[in-house]
Scaffold this motif. Structure first.
Motif, PDB file in Angstrom:
ATOM      1  N   SER A  17       0.856  -1.178   0.000  1.00 53.49           N
ATOM      2  CA  SER A  17       0.000   0.000   0.000  1.00 53.49           C
ATOM      3  C   SER A  17       0.894   1.231   0.000  1.00 53.49           C
ATOM      4  O   SER A  17       1.871   1.276   0.741  1.00 53.49           O
ATOM      5  CB  SER A  17      -0.908   0.029   1.231  1.00 53.49           C
ATOM      6  N   SER A  18       0.538   2.206  -0.806  1.00 54.54           N
ATOM      7  CA  SER A  18       1.336   3.433  -0.843  1.00 54.54           C
ATOM      8  C   SER A  18       0.858   4.442   0.201  1.00 54.54           C
ATOM      9  O   SER A  18       1.545   5.420   0.458  1.00 54.54           O
ATOM     10  CB  SER A  18       1.291   4.048  -2.239  1.00 54.54           C
ATOM     11  N   SER A  19      -0.318   4.196   0.783  1.00 58.07           N
ATOM     12  CA  SER A  19      -0.837   5.204   1.711  1.00 58.07           C
ATOM     13  C   SER A  19      -1.592   4.647   2.914  1.00 58.07           C
ATOM     14  O   SER A  19      -2.125   5.416   3.694  1.00 58.07           O
ATOM     15  CB  SER A  19      -1.773   6.145   0.949  1.00 58.07           C
ATOM     16  N   ASP A  20      -1.658   3.327   3.074  1.00 58.27           N
ATOM     17  CA  ASP A  20      -2.453   2.758   4.150  1.00 58.27           C
ATOM     18  C   ASP A  20      -1.669   1.650   4.852  1.00 58.27           C
ATOM     19  O   ASP A  20      -0.597   1.256   4.415  1.00 58.27           O
ATOM     20  CB  ASP A  20      -3.760   2.196   3.577  1.00 58.27           C
ATOM     21  N   THR A  21      -2.212   1.139   5.921  1.00 60.49           N
ATOM     22  CA  THR A  21      -1.586   0.055   6.670  1.00 60.49           C
ATOM     23  C   THR A  21      -1.551  -1.215   5.833  1.00 60.49           C
ATOM     24  O   THR A  21      -2.525  -1.566   5.176  1.00 60.49           O
ATOM     25  CB  THR A  21      -2.376  -0.208   7.971  1.00 60.49           C
ATOM     26  N   HIS A  23      -1.940  -4.802   5.996  1.00 59.12           N
ATOM     27  CA  HIS A  23      -2.483  -5.788   6.929  1.00 59.12           C
ATOM     28  C   HIS A  23      -2.059  -7.216   6.596  1.00 59.12           C
ATOM     29  O   HIS A  23      -2.210  -8.103   7.428  1.00 59.12           O
ATOM     30  CB  HIS A  23      -4.010  -5.713   6.947  1.00 59.12           C
TER      31      HIS A  23
END
Length: 78
Positions: A17-21, A23
């Motif tokens: 992800s470039s902008s989020d967690t 998981h």
């Protein structure tokens, strides 16, 4: 008695992800690899993160363990 171990558990998806967690990759302290994946999978299922296929196991790596002379070569202090 075996000591706790630190595993890096990687799922089939949710690994970038470039902008989020991210998981789909997690560090889990557990007694064995099966327990490590179960802990991550239960958490992802409970929170309904990703698709079922993305939650499937890709790989588990043993990173460290609680032992005087760990077989994996890295000691875990927990």
């Amino acid at each position: 008695m075996m000591g706790k171990k630190l595993y890096r558990v990687t799922c089939r998806g949710m690994t970038y992800s470039s902008s989020d967690t991210i998981h789909g990759v997690a560090y889990v302290v557990a007694d064995n690899p099966d327990e490590a994946y179960k802990r991550l999978r239960d958490s992802l299922d409970k929170r309904k993160l990703g698709l079922s296929k993305e939650r499937e196991l890709d790989k588990i790596e043993l990173l460290a363990e609680v032992a005087d002379y760990p077989e994996c070569g890295t000691a875990l202090y927990a």
